[in-house]
Design a protein around this motif. Structure first.
Motif, PDB file in Angstrom:
ATOM      1  N   ALA A   1       0.842  -1.196   0.000  1.00 44.23           N
ATOM      2  CA  ALA A   1       0.000   0.000   0.000  1.00 44.23           C
ATOM      3  C   ALA A   1       0.878   1.247   0.000  1.00 44.23           C
ATOM      4  O   ALA A   1       2.079   1.198   0.262  1.00 44.23           O
ATOM      5  N   SER A   2       0.248   2.374  -0.307  1.00 46.00           N
ATOM      6  CA  SER A   2       0.965   3.639  -0.262  1.00 46.00           C
ATOM      7  C   SER A   2       1.378   3.922   1.176  1.00 46.00           C
ATOM      8  O   SER A   2       0.668   3.547   2.122  1.00 46.00           O
ATOM      9  N   PRO A   3       2.535   4.573   1.380  1.00 47.56           N
ATOM     10  CA  PRO A   3       2.984   4.863   2.739  1.00 47.56           C
ATOM     11  C   PRO A   3       1.921   5.631   3.530  1.00 47.56           C
ATOM     12  O   PRO A   3       1.331   6.583   3.044  1.00 47.56           O
TER      13      PRO A   3
ATOM     14  N   ALA B   1       6.007   8.181   7.808  1.00 49.81           N
ATOM     15  CA  ALA B   1       5.239   7.613   6.692  1.00 49.81           C
ATOM     16  C   ALA B   1       5.735   6.202   6.425  1.00 49.81           C
ATOM     17  O   ALA B   1       6.931   5.975   6.228  1.00 49.81           O
ATOM     18  N   GLY B   2       4.808   5.240   6.419  1.00 47.32           N
ATOM     19  CA  GLY B   2       5.164   3.855   6.165  1.00 47.32           C
ATOM     20  C   GLY B   2       4.162   2.920   6.796  1.00 47.32           C
ATOM     21  O   GLY B   2       3.049   3.326   7.158  1.00 47.32           O
TER      22      GLY B   2
ATOM     23  N   SER C   1      12.620  -0.695   5.965  1.00 46.26           N
ATOM     24  CA  SER C   1      11.472  -0.600   5.060  1.00 46.26           C
ATOM     25  C   SER C   1      10.923   0.818   5.009  1.00 46.26           C
ATOM     26  O   SER C   1      10.196   1.175   4.084  1.00 46.26           O
ATOM     27  N   PHE C   2      11.249   1.644   5.996  1.00 47.05           N
ATOM     28  CA  PHE C   2      10.856   3.051   6.032  1.00 47.05           C
ATOM     29  C   PHE C   2      11.883   3.939   5.331  1.00 47.05           C
ATOM     30  O   PHE C   2      11.726   5.158   5.297  1.00 47.05           O
ATOM     31  N   GLY C   3      12.945   3.344   4.822  1.00 43.31           N
ATOM     32  CA  GLY C   3      14.045   4.130   4.292  1.00 43.31           C
ATOM     33  C   GLY C   3      14.929   4.648   5.402  1.00 43.31           C
ATOM     34  O   GLY C   3      15.626   5.667   5.243  1.00 43.31           O
ATOM     35  N   GLY C   4      14.930   3.943   6.534  1.00 44.40           N
ATOM     36  CA  GLY C   4      15.702   4.379   7.693  1.00 44.40           C
ATOM     37  C   GLY C   4      16.851   3.452   7.992  1.00 44.40           C
ATOM     38  O   GLY C   4      17.139   2.498   7.256  1.00 44.40           O
ATOM     39  N   THR C   5      17.530   3.722   9.099  1.00 47.24           N
ATOM     40  CA  THR C   5      18.648   2.889   9.554  1.00 47.24           C
ATOM     41  C   THR C   5      18.492   2.642  11.041  1.00 47.24           C
ATOM     42  O   THR C   5      17.895   3.443  11.768  1.00 47.24           O
TER      43      THR C   5
END
Length: 378
Positions: free
Chosen positions: A224-226, A265-266, A349-353
């Motif tokens: 789904a969209s974030p 967002a996620g 998966s959130f574009g994080g670390t």
């Protein structure tokens, strides 16, 4: 005689093969390859040719193997199989295994033509037999080892996936159980915070089971969209469940206030699992009657979520292996050693670390760094 020609020009032939290999994309003549590849085969070829000039020429089959593809143990077959295995470990492909022996054949042919060296037809037949057997054994071993590694990788992935499911299933069940026990002990109704924790645990169980059934059925789930959600509300939800766990373990949970304008967002459920695993880990290892702190704040274009404990510091060398699956760094083996890996994958998966900092003698801090968003104006 071909064996004299090969012996006298051994170094030149090896160098020509090295040059050919170096010209191919992503290839270089490694030390292992130079030691057990072309040079060793060349020595065995010379040995075969010399034996065929004696009164017992068929003894050469012990070195080269028979003709016509008949399976048999031989010196060339054994070393070629080792060579094929080494090339697999070095990351090469099956066609590159074949090229190694083809390079030598081409080098011999070119150099013989340049120096006008006459060879007998039987010698060429011996050369072809040795090449055929070497290529066959090298490719066979390469393919076997490649398939074996692929099977091991699939088994590991399946085992890891099953571990993830069991780990998160147990977490959701523990959350629901803690909330139920707290409500029962305090004669609470289920319309407040404790009821919300129980609901979250039960919904988590249902979601995990539904996803598992979809995997079994082979159904592809479209991402789904974030989802944009409030960081403050998210931390408050995490706090309710972690507070129950802290009380059971005799620790204190301290949560800082969060800017209500901050958002993420996620997949909210994935991040909930990530932060929940970090808090569970902290509460498991923090010393009795110490604090575990949860802080969420913004720095530039990032949102940072810190989970700090008082475990006394991390064991030497554990930071490097902290996020490896099934790794546990204490005497408490009640878990599966997957919580931190699940947390890292969820954060990514959130574009994080997700990183960890050791505070020697005190504890450690796990920090999730995520892209920063803002709540829309009301």
């Amino acid at each position: 005689m071909m064996h004299d020609f090969l012996s006298n020009n051994r170094a030149a032939l090896i160098e020509r093969c090295r040059v050919k290999v170096a010209k191919r994309p992503a290839r270089a003549a490694s030390a292992e390859q130079l030691e057990k590849g072309v040079p060793l085969f060349l020595d065995q070829l010379i040995k075969t040719l010399r034996i065929e000039q004696t009164k017992d020429p068929l003894d050469s089959r012990d070195v080269s193997g028979p003709a016509n593809g008949t399976a048999s143990m031989s010196e060339i077959g054994t070393s070629a199989a080792q060579h094929g295995h080494q090339l697999l470990l070095l990351g090469f492909t099956v066609d590159q295994v074949v090229h190694d022996y083809g390079d030598l054949c081409q080098a011999i042919t070119d150099l013989a033509h340049e120096r006008d060296a006459p060879f007998q037809i039987d010698e060429f037949r011996t050369l072809n037999r040795c090449l055929d057997n070497a290529i066959a054994d090298a490719v066979t071993e390469f393919s076997y080892q490649r398939d074996h590694l692929a099977d091991e990788r699939r088994f590991h992935e399946a085992n890891e996936q099953a571990g993830f499911f069991a780990h998160e299933l147990r977490n959701a069940l523990s959350t629901a159980t803690l909330a139920f026990e707290a409500a029962k002990a305090g004669n609470l109704n289920l319309s407040g915070a404790t009821g919300s924790v129980l609901h979250r645990g039960l919904m988590g169980l249902r979601t995990l089971i539904d996803r598992s059934l979809d995997d079994v059925k082979g159904l592809s789930v479209k991402s789904a969209s974030p989802q944009l959600f409030s960081l403050a509300e998210f931390i408050a939800e995490v706090e309710h469940a972690a507070e129950l766990a802290a009380q059971v373990r005799g620790s204190k949970l301290v949560v800082s206030s969060v800017d209500p304008q901050l958002a993420l967002a996620g997949d909210r459920d994935l991040l909930y699992a990530a932060v929940g695993n970090l808090l569970q880990n902290a509460l498991k290892f923090t010393h009795p009657h110490t604090e575990v702190t949860l802080n969420a704040y913004a720095v530039a274009d990032r949102v940072l979520i810190d989970v700090k404990d008082h475990c006394g510091g991390l064991p030497v060398g554990s930071v490097e292996t902290m996020f490896q699956p099934f790794k546990q760094h204490s005497a408490d083996k009640s878990g599966l050693g997957l919580g931190l890996l699940i947390a890292r994958k969820s954060v990514e998966s959130f574009g994080g670390t997700l990183s960890v900092s050791d505070i020697p003698g005190i504890g450690c801090v796990f920090t999730a760094s995520l892209p920063r968003y803002s709540m829309p104006p009301v």
